[in-house]
Scaffold this motif. Structure first.
Motif, PDB file in Angstrom:
ATOM      1  N   VAL A 166      -5.156 -43.229  -8.876  1.00  0.00           N
ATOM      2  CA  VAL A 166      -3.656 -43.596  -8.727  1.00  0.00           C
ATOM      3  C   VAL A 166      -3.434 -45.090  -9.370  1.00  0.00           C
ATOM      4  O   VAL A 166      -4.377 -46.026  -9.425  1.00  0.00           O
ATOM      5  CB  VAL A 166      -3.152 -43.536  -7.442  1.00  0.00           C
ATOM      6  CG1 VAL A 166      -3.177 -42.136  -6.824  1.00  0.00           C
ATOM      7  CG2 VAL A 166      -3.599 -44.708  -6.509  1.00  0.00           C
TER       8      VAL A 166
ATOM      9  N   ASP B 223       0.750 -47.929  -6.989  1.00  0.00           N
ATOM     10  CA  ASP B 223       1.353 -46.933  -6.384  1.00  0.00           C
ATOM     11  C   ASP B 223       0.193 -46.452  -5.005  1.00  0.00           C
ATOM     12  O   ASP B 223       0.559 -45.630  -4.207  1.00  0.00           O
ATOM     13  CB  ASP B 223       1.180 -45.539  -6.943  1.00  0.00           C
ATOM     14  CG  ASP B 223       2.166 -45.673  -7.876  1.00  0.00           C
ATOM     15  OD1 ASP B 223       3.041 -46.502  -8.045  1.00  0.00           O
ATOM     16  OD2 ASP B 223       1.906 -45.020  -9.249  1.00  0.00           O
ATOM     17  N   ALA B 224      -0.817 -47.290  -4.962  1.00  0.00           N
ATOM     18  CA  ALA B 224      -1.967 -47.076  -3.903  1.00  0.00           C
ATOM     19  C   ALA B 224      -1.249 -47.082  -2.390  1.00  0.00           C
ATOM     20  O   ALA B 224      -1.652 -46.170  -1.882  1.00  0.00           O
ATOM     21  CB  ALA B 224      -2.998 -48.284  -4.240  1.00  0.00           C
TER      22      ALA B 224
ATOM     23  N   LYS C 211       0.474 -44.242  -1.735  1.00  0.00           N
ATOM     24  CA  LYS C 211      -0.108 -43.041  -1.667  1.00  0.00           C
ATOM     25  C   LYS C 211      -0.951 -42.855  -0.424  1.00  0.00           C
ATOM     26  O   LYS C 211      -0.965 -41.629   0.408  1.00  0.00           O
ATOM     27  CB  LYS C 211      -1.322 -42.794  -3.079  1.00  0.00           C
ATOM     28  CG  LYS C 211      -2.180 -41.687  -2.898  1.00  0.00           C
ATOM     29  CD  LYS C 211      -1.429 -40.353  -3.401  1.00  0.00           C
ATOM     30  CE  LYS C 211      -2.111 -38.961  -3.004  1.00  0.00           C
ATOM     31  NZ  LYS C 211      -1.270 -37.949  -3.272  1.00  0.00           N
TER      32      LYS C 211
ATOM     33  N   GLU D 165       1.506 -41.961   2.369  1.00  0.00           N
ATOM     34  CA  GLU D 165       1.651 -40.496   2.010  1.00  0.00           C
ATOM     35  C   GLU D 165       0.401 -39.676   2.736  1.00  0.00           C
ATOM     36  O   GLU D 165       0.735 -38.536   3.595  1.00  0.00           O
ATOM     37  CB  GLU D 165       1.854 -40.195   0.792  1.00  0.00           C
ATOM     38  CG  GLU D 165       2.042 -38.672   0.507  1.00  0.00           C
ATOM     39  CD  GLU D 165       2.117 -38.482  -1.110  1.00  0.00           C
ATOM     40  OE1 GLU D 165       2.508 -39.476  -1.967  1.00  0.00           O
ATOM     41  OE2 GLU D 165       1.537 -37.308  -1.516  1.00  0.00           O
ATOM     42  N   LEU D 166      -0.703 -39.780   2.601  1.00  0.00           N
ATOM     43  CA  LEU D 166      -1.740 -39.370   3.265  1.00  0.00           C
ATOM     44  C   LEU D 166      -1.625 -39.400   4.755  1.00  0.00           C
ATOM     45  O   LEU D 166      -2.102 -38.463   5.540  1.00  0.00           O
ATOM     46  CB  LEU D 166      -3.183 -39.683   2.725  1.00  0.00           C
ATOM     47  CG  LEU D 166      -3.643 -39.493   1.299  1.00  0.00           C
ATOM     48  CD1 LEU D 166      -4.923 -40.235   0.799  1.00  0.00           C
ATOM     49  CD2 LEU D 166      -3.883 -37.818   1.111  1.00  0.00           C
TER      50      LEU D 166
END
Ligand SMILES: [Zn+2]
Length: 578
Positions: A560, A564-565, A568, A571-572
């Motif tokens: 990514v 955006d890390a 992300k 999100e996980l």
């Protein structure tokens, strides 16, 4: 947290003391260290996991309306004598003496203490329902501590105790705890299921255990895929048919069986009596009185059921000498059709027979004379049975009593136990209250335990692979491990690593930054061993394209944009949901 400051003493080799996977991983991942058999120190990472499990437990107990208290670990033996458990739990009670030689009991559980509190403080039905819980160290004088935290001499347990004015109220309290337990183990990220259980030494009349399936578990669970029936083997029953009655002939007769002392030997030529036409006669000493137990030749006695059915506090197989003194024969030639009826009539012996033998005839059993057996025994006609009951152990493949489908058996780890106690403790410790109708009644209790440290290990036993632990996000020591592949202080790699670290930390996410100056392969191996759920790796090559690597433990690696890390990762975590 920075790895160099976190104290994570991982081990390459498996310590010889560990027998099962989870125990090995607890040691290898640097979570615990052994002090002595059954005694462990929790290192910083271990404590982090423990606190996360405890947090889930507390949140769900609070949500279910239970109130947290904290009771003493040292308890006066008098209250244990009052409840009767000073004797019945003697095997596991740790006892210490103070300077005046007075004895104290180190808490293995706290029914006696909380009931003492209730006796003094709960005086009216208006004060109930109420449920108290604590999370504290418990002690057990374990004969054979093993498997790390699974069977330790001291362990952290959450124990809760409900008090109700009525039986219906107690059932509602029980149901609340049952539901809370389901949520707790679900949130801990382990596969789990409740099973019907024996109430054992704790007493009471209704009970479920929460099990985590694992081949190394110490419990056998009988379950049905057809209707969902599940029970500990100590409690399980099946729909297996009773022994078929035959056209009975005349009276029983004695025949010679020299040297035959096993069911198997009698089933072979020249006798050829199938095991299912034999009665197995066992002699036990229950509360210092002899009892006879009859099960079918092809069945196994379940000692837990024996204890439950006889209500015995202590029972053990009788010695050959005790048996000879009672029946005049040695094990292998015993039966209940001769000599025993007179002993039953005089009240010297009780005979407990398994339900499966009810109505059986043309059976073969020992003659209470070495080298002889009896054939054509009709159990109803020839044997004085004191009590018919379920005493046998269920085997896989037997039909389910509810739906007829074939039962299965699997191993599991018990992590929680809920009991409806009734009034056993409130009566003995005088925890009575003024009921709505003006009468004085003992409160109706329930008790509910979760082995917190054992749950931690059960999670590992279920959640691991060849590289190490695979923590569910909810209980991982750190959720995210950031691994810069090079750690030169002012490098671009380190700058991005520090920035992601700061952003995730600011979001309240548990992050560890692997700032060790080691090869990437070495760092990845350690991170996998400890089992951090999400790894963010930052290397020069991918960073040149503006990218970082994100990998879910045990999952695929994805690239990514470094910007955006953080999103992300969030999100996980959200996707894991617990
Ligand atoms: Zn079924």
């Amino acid at each position: 947290m920075r790895w160099t400051k976190a104290f994570i003493p991982t081990l390459k080799e498996t310590p010889a003391e560990a027998e099962i996977t989870s125990h090995k991983l607890l040691l290898r991942a640097g979570l615990i260290r052994k002090l002595a058999g059954g005694l462990y120190t929790f290192l910083p990472l271990g404590v982090r996991v423990l606190h996360k499990v405890e947090r889930i437990v507390r949140e769900e107990m609070d949500r279910a309306g239970a109130l947290e208290v904290l009771m003493p670990a040292l308890q006066p033996p008098e209250i244990w004598q009052q409840s009767g458990r000073y004797e019945t739990a003697a095997d596991v009670l740790f006892k210490v003496r103070d300077r005046s030689k007075k004895e104290w009991v180190m808490s293995p559980t706290a029914e006696e203490v909380i009931t003492t509190v209730a006796a003094a403080e709960i005086n009216s039905y208006r004060q109930m329902p109420v449920n108290f819980y604590q999370v504290s160290m418990k002690f057990r004088d374990e004969i054979r501590p093993r498997f790390g935290l699974m069977r330790a001499k001291e362990f952290i347990m959450k124990d809760a105790y409900s008090f109700d004015a009525t039986d219906e109220g107690a059932m509602a309290s029980y149901k609340k705890m049952y539901d809370a337990y389901k949520r707790i183990f679900d949130r801990c990220g382990v596969q789990n299921f409740p099973v019907e259980a024996d109430t054992g030494v704790i007493g009471g009349n209704y009970s479920h255990e929460f099990m985590v399936p694992a081949d190394t578990g110490e419990n056998d669970v009988v379950y049905c895929e057809g209707c969902g029936y599940a029970a500990n083997i100590e409690k399980a029953t099946s729909g297996i048919p009773k022994t078929a009655a035959r056209d009975a002939g005349g009276a029983f007769e004695k025949f010679e069986t020299p040297g035959v002392v096993t069911i198997e030997a009698l089933s072979k030529a020249p006798y050829s009596v199938p095991a299912n036409r034999q009665i197995k006669t066992l002699v036990y000493i229950a509360d210092s009185k002899p009892i006879l137990i009859l099960v079918r030749g092809d069945d196994q006695l379940n000692e837990t059921k024996l204890m439950a059915r006889t209500g015995a506090v202590a029972a053990r197989p009788a010695t050959p000498d005790e048996i000879f003194a009672l029946l005049g024969a040695r094990p292998g030639s015993l039966g209940a059709a001769t000599k025993v009826p007179a002993l039953v009539a005089s009240g010297d012996v009780k005979v407990y027979a398994d339900d499966r033998l009810q109505g059986a005839n043309e059976m073969t059993t020992g003659a209470n004379e070495d080298g002889y057996h009896l054939r054509n025994v009709s159990i109803e006609r020839d044997i004085k049975v004191t009590q018919w009951c379920d005493l046998r152990t269920v085997s896989a493949g037997e039909p389910c009593a509810k739906c007829g489908k074939s039962l299965k058996i699997r191993r599991a780890i018990e992590v929680g136990h809920v009991f409806k106690l009734g009034t056993k403790y409130s009566e003995k410790l005088n925890a009575t209250f003024l009921a709505e109708d003006g009468s004085r009644k003992p409160s109706v209790m329930g008790c509910y335990g979760i082995g917190v440290t054992r749950t931690m290990q059960a999670i590992i036993e279920q959640c691991n692979d060849k590289d190490g632990i695979v923590w569910p996000i909810s209980v991982a020591p750190y959720t995210v491990c950031i691994t810069p592949l090079a750690v030169a202080p002012d490098s671009a790699v380190m700058q991005v690593a520090e920035s992601i670290y700061a952003d995730l930390t600011a979001k309240g996410i548990d992050v560890i930054l692997d700032d060790r100056d080691e090869r990437p392969g070495f760092k990845f191996k350690d991170a996998d061993l400890v089992g951090f759920p999400i790894r963010v790796a930052i290397g020069e090559k991918s960073l040149a394209k503006g990218e970082v690597e994100i990998k879910r433990r045990g999952g695929e690696m994805i690239l990514v944009k470094s910007d955006d890390a953080v999103a992300k990762v969030a999100e996980l975590i959200a996707a894991a949901g617990n």
